[in-house]
Each structure stands twice: as structure tokens, then as C-alpha cells.
Scaffold this motif. Structure first.
Motif, short mmCIF file in Angstrom:
data_model
loop_
_atom_site.label_atom_id
_atom_site.label_comp_id
_atom_site.label_asym_id
_atom_site.label_seq_id
_atom_site.Cartn_x
_atom_site.Cartn_y
_atom_site.Cartn_z
N TYR A 1 11.50 -16.92 -7.69
CA TYR A 1 10.01 -16.09 -7.94
C TYR A 1 10.51 -14.83 -8.53
O TYR A 1 11.79 -14.32 -8.84
CB TYR A 1 9.59 -15.40 -6.80
N LEU A 2 9.59 -14.40 -9.67
CA LEU A 2 9.70 -13.27 -10.41
C LEU A 2 8.77 -12.12 -9.47
O LEU A 2 7.65 -12.61 -9.24
CB LEU A 2 9.13 -13.46 -11.76
N GLN A 3 9.41 -11.40 -9.18
CA GLN A 3 8.82 -10.43 -8.20
C GLN A 3 8.71 -8.98 -8.76
O GLN A 3 9.58 -8.37 -9.32
CB GLN A 3 9.62 -10.42 -6.88
N PHE A 4 7.68 -8.33 -8.33
CA PHE A 4 7.46 -6.83 -8.82
C PHE A 4 6.85 -6.04 -7.53
O PHE A 4 6.43 -6.69 -6.67
CB PHE A 4 6.15 -7.07 -9.75
N ASP A 5 7.07 -4.72 -7.57
CA ASP A 5 7.02 -3.88 -6.58
C ASP A 5 6.22 -2.69 -7.20
O ASP A 5 6.57 -2.25 -8.31
CB ASP A 5 8.17 -3.41 -5.85
N ARG A 6 5.24 -1.99 -6.39
CA ARG A 6 4.27 -0.95 -6.85
C ARG A 6 4.14 -0.29 -5.82
O ARG A 6 3.78 -0.73 -4.69
CB ARG A 6 3.25 -1.35 -7.63
N LEU A 7 4.40 0.94 -5.86
CA LEU A 7 4.10 2.22 -4.70
C LEU A 7 2.69 2.94 -5.08
O LEU A 7 2.53 3.45 -6.14
CB LEU A 7 5.23 3.05 -4.70
N PHE A 8 1.77 2.85 -3.93
CA PHE A 8 0.59 3.63 -4.20
C PHE A 8 0.46 4.64 -2.91
O PHE A 8 0.96 4.39 -1.80
CB PHE A 8 -0.45 2.68 -4.03
N TYR A 9 0.04 5.93 -3.21
CA TYR A 9 -0.07 6.80 -2.34
C TYR A 9 -1.64 6.69 -1.89
O TYR A 9 -2.51 7.46 -2.19
CB TYR A 9 -0.16 8.21 -2.99
N ALA A 10 -1.67 5.76 -0.93
CA ALA A 10 -2.87 5.26 -0.23
C ALA A 10 -2.79 4.41 0.92
O ALA A 10 -1.70 3.75 1.16
CB ALA A 10 -3.86 4.59 -1.18
N PRO A 11 -3.59 4.53 1.82
CA PRO A 11 -3.67 3.48 2.78
C PRO A 11 -3.40 2.22 2.60
O PRO A 11 -4.11 1.65 1.61
CB PRO A 11 -4.75 4.22 3.80
N GLY B 1 4.73 6.55 5.67
CA GLY B 1 4.81 7.85 5.14
C GLY B 1 3.49 8.14 4.27
O GLY B 1 3.95 8.69 3.32
N GLY B 2 2.47 7.56 4.36
CA GLY B 2 1.14 7.88 3.57
C GLY B 2 1.23 7.03 2.20
O GLY B 2 0.30 7.25 1.37
N MET B 3 1.95 6.21 2.10
CA MET B 3 2.26 5.28 0.97
C MET B 3 2.16 4.00 1.17
O MET B 3 2.53 3.41 2.42
CB MET B 3 3.60 5.66 -0.06
N THR B 4 1.59 2.93 0.23
CA THR B 4 1.74 1.52 0.57
C THR B 4 2.55 0.89 -0.48
O THR B 4 2.28 1.21 -1.84
CB THR B 4 0.07 0.93 0.35
N THR B 5 3.37 0.03 -0.31
CA THR B 5 4.20 -0.59 -1.29
C THR B 5 3.53 -2.16 -1.29
O THR B 5 3.50 -2.78 -0.22
CB THR B 5 5.54 -0.83 -0.97
#
Length: 169
Positions: free
Chosen positions: A17-27, A104-108
Motif C-alpha cells: 500500500y501507498l499510505q498517507f497520514d494527516r492530523l486534524f485538530y477536531a473530534p 488529545g483533541g486531535m484525530t489522525t
């Protein structure tokens, strides 16, 4: 935000797989909504018709104009944590997964697309970086990024990624 290539290879039981991660300051529920609500999806990638509960929907890319409708099979859906879907079949079929984790108030968000051949990543990688940055911009209410920033500029990064040894067998 400065765009940069972020994809990396991950070897899973069913392939590379080609995989990507993003972090959002949201529920987590809020990010899930952006990924799964057909109206929210329009802001960054496209939309779908049908009921995911049936195990199938029809998806259409809309970010660059109206694309063709594609049949999508939903293989797994555990809201708001993960889904796996197939679009198409045979040698051109696409398997995609999204996993969400909150803390911690963030969603990955971790998104991955299975590769038929690692050379696909030179085209696919810039595309997913672009769409995930579009998702971040849509959620933040900021201007959408320009495709020209991503392609062909990011292609070299993806051509040069090291393929895991186990995937070469």
C-alpha cells in the motif's frame, strides 16, 4: 501550508500500500463526517449515491468537474474508526482504506491505497497528497491548493521511494 510529498509504503497481508497520514485538530466524528458524508465530500473530492449500509454505493470524482460514476463495494465500515472499499475489479481495481484515531483533541487520518505495481506511486502519490491537502483546506475554510504544485513535482519523490524487500518477492 507548504505542500510536500507525504506518502510511504506499508506492506499488509493483502499487498503493498501507498499510505498517507494527516492530523486534524477536531473530534473523530467530525473528520469521519468529512470522509463519509456525500455533501461534505464535494468540498474536496466528489460524492456518492446510495446507502453505504447496503455494502455498495456509486462514487463520482467532482473536484475537477464531473467524472464518471463508479461502483464501489464497501468491505468494512466501523464508524467512526475505519472503512475499506473496492472500486472496480480485476487488474485496474482499487482497494482503499481509511483509519481514524482520536487522542488529545486531535484525530489522525491514515489513508492507504493498495498498489498493483510500485511504479503506480509516481502518479498516485501526488494525487493523494493533493486530495488530502484539499480535505484539510476544505475543513479549514482556506483556498484549495493548485494541482500544478503536486504534479509532476512530487512524482520524483514517489519514484525514489524504497520498496520493502518483502514486497519484491
Amino acid at each position: 501550508m507548504t505542500a510536500r510529498p507525504t506518502g510511504h509504503y506499508v506492506l499488509k497481508d493483502d499487498g503493498l500500500y501507498l499510505q498517507f497520514d494527516r492530523l486534524f485538530y477536531a473530534p473523530i466524528e467530525d473528520v469521519w463526517f468529512s470522509l463519509t458524508n456525500p455533501n461534505a465530500m464535494r468540498a474536496w473530492i466528489g460524492t456518492y449515491t446510495g446507502s453505504p449500509a447496503t455494502g455498495g454505493v456509486r462514487f463520482r470524482m467532482e473536484s475537477e468537474g464531473e467524472g464518471e460514476w463508479q461502483n464501489v463495494t464497501i468491505l468494512e465500515c466501523a464508524a467512526p474508526h475505519r472503512f475499506t472499499a473496492d472500486s472496480g475489479s480485476g487488474p485496474t481495481g482499487i482497494r482503499l482504506f481509511c483509519h481514524l484515531v482520536e487522542g488529545g483533541g486531535m484525530t489522525t487520518l491514515t489513508l492507504g491505497q493498495r498498489l498493483h505495481d510500485p511504479t503506480e506511486s509516481a502518479d498516485m502519490g501526488p494525487g493523494w497528497d493533493y486530495y488530502l491537502d484539499r480535505l484539510a483546506a476544505a475543513r479549514a475554510g482556506t483556498p484549495q491548493p493548485a494541482w500544478e504544485t503536486y504534479f509532476p513535482a512530487f512524482s520524483r519523490h514517489y519514484r525514489e521511494l524504497e520498496v520493502p524487500d518483502a514486497a519484491r518477492r
